[in-house]
Design a protein around this motif. Structure first.
Motif, PDB file in Angstrom:
ATOM      1  N   CYS A   1       0.829  -1.199   0.000  1.00  0.00           N
ATOM      2  CA  CYS A   1       0.000   0.000   0.000  1.00  0.00           C
ATOM      3  C   CYS A   1       0.870   1.259   0.000  1.00  0.00           C
ATOM      4  O   CYS A   1       0.662   2.192  -0.789  1.00  0.00           O
TER       5      CYS A   1
ATOM      6  N   ARG B   1       3.065   1.503  -3.344  1.00  0.00           N
ATOM      7  CA  ARG B   1       2.274   1.869  -4.538  1.00  0.00           C
ATOM      8  C   ARG B   1       1.878   3.340  -4.529  1.00  0.00           C
ATOM      9  O   ARG B   1       1.674   3.940  -5.581  1.00  0.00           O
ATOM     10  N   SER B   2       1.803   3.929  -3.336  1.00  0.00           N
ATOM     11  CA  SER B   2       1.359   5.314  -3.207  1.00  0.00           C
ATOM     12  C   SER B   2       2.515   6.312  -3.119  1.00  0.00           C
ATOM     13  O   SER B   2       2.280   7.507  -2.971  1.00  0.00           O
TER      14      SER B   2
ATOM     15  N   LEU C   1       2.804  11.561  -1.735  1.00  0.00           N
ATOM     16  CA  LEU C   1       1.919  10.461  -2.080  1.00  0.00           C
ATOM     17  C   LEU C   1       1.154  10.788  -3.355  1.00  0.00           C
ATOM     18  O   LEU C   1       0.956  11.940  -3.725  1.00  0.00           O
TER      19      LEU C   1
ATOM     20  N   THR D   1      -5.151   8.552  -4.390  1.00  0.00           N
ATOM     21  CA  THR D   1      -4.967   7.099  -4.296  1.00  0.00           C
ATOM     22  C   THR D   1      -5.151   6.676  -2.851  1.00  0.00           C
ATOM     23  O   THR D   1      -4.440   7.131  -1.967  1.00  0.00           O
TER      24      THR D   1
END
Length: 261
Positions: A81, A84-85, A254, A258
């Motif tokens: 998480c 990916r951000s 970030l 998302t």
């Protein structure tokens, strides 16, 4: 146990009892200094005092906790998480995730676990071929189950790495059992050869790994002179403070809009 987004830290966090867990990432580079990916690492502190807890101390305590398996799964979800951000994510970068031997043993008993992992990767839009599953150095309860779990995850297309070679149970027998694409030699193992004043045996080991078709990575590289020596010995990949100190997602920018939980 819950993953949530902390506006103050601009990062995803995992709450476990009195612990707050965040993700940090350390670059892994090739012989030309190009980043090939990042290892995901846990950073832990106490909720009430903010006291930082060393990861090895935390995971040692966790061994005797009935919730350990669920927590370890959630920690890797947190890593995916956060990765990916963050600014670290690139479609061509690898993400290195630590998986304990008991994960592979459980996978041997319950193969459907891999389906849940695949769904999670799809959710985060991370190709499984970009995921490096690191078999950590701790002992297995059943080596046969470990071998079956490792074989299963390889058959699904994950890249396999043997973590911390030279420490604890991460030895040549486990190497032959895992047949990893990457073998990560521990910092302590390298430094023991450096202290001996001879790299003959170390070089022979690297050549043996490469003869079996594995790429060789050395962890904990902190000095330019050590990097030069390792290059001359034929090491493929490097990780350590000389290249990049582990970096928490905050204050990374970030990806706006998302949200992964």
């Amino acid at each position: 146990m819950k993953i949530y987004f902390c506006d103050v830290k601009e990062a995803y966090c995992l709450i476990f009892h009195n612990y707050i867990i965040r993700s940090a990432f350390q670059a892994i580079v090739d012989v030309d200094g190009n980043i090939i990916g990042y290892e995901a690492l846990a950073r832990i502190c106490l909720r009430d005092s903010g006291l930082v807890i060393r990861p090895d101390v935390f995971f040692s305590i966790l061994k005797n906790n009935d919730e350990s398996q669920d927590l370890l799964f959630l920690i890797n979800r947190l890593h995916l998480c956060s990765y990916r951000s963050s600014k670290f994510f690139k479609k061509y970068h690898k993400i290195f995730l630590n998986l304990t031997p008991d994960f592979f043993e459980r996978l041997s008993d319950f193969p459907r676990i891999i389906v849940d992992v695949n769904k999670m990767l799809k959710e985060f839009d991370i190709p499984l071929t970009n995921v490096v599953a690191e078999v950590t150095e701790s002992s297995a309860v059943c080596e046969g189950k470990l071998a079956r779990g490792v074989k299963l995850i390889s058959e699904y297309g994950y890249i396999l790495a043997l973590d911390d070679y030279g420490d604890e149970a991460s030895d040549f027998e486990r190497y032959k059992m895992c047949h990893p694409e990457i073998v990560k030699i521990s910092r302590d193992f390298f430094l023991s050869h450096k202290a001996s004043g001879s790299y003959i045996n170390f070089k022979a080991l690297i050549d043996a790994f490469k003869g079996y078709g594995s790429k060789v990575l050395v962890e904990g590289v902190e000095l330019q002179d050590d990097h030069k020596v390792l290059l001359s010995l034929g090491v493929d990949y490097f990780q350590g403070f000389f290249f990049h100190k582990p970096e928490c997602v905050s204050p990374c920018a970030l990806v706006k809009g998302t949200v992964f939980l």
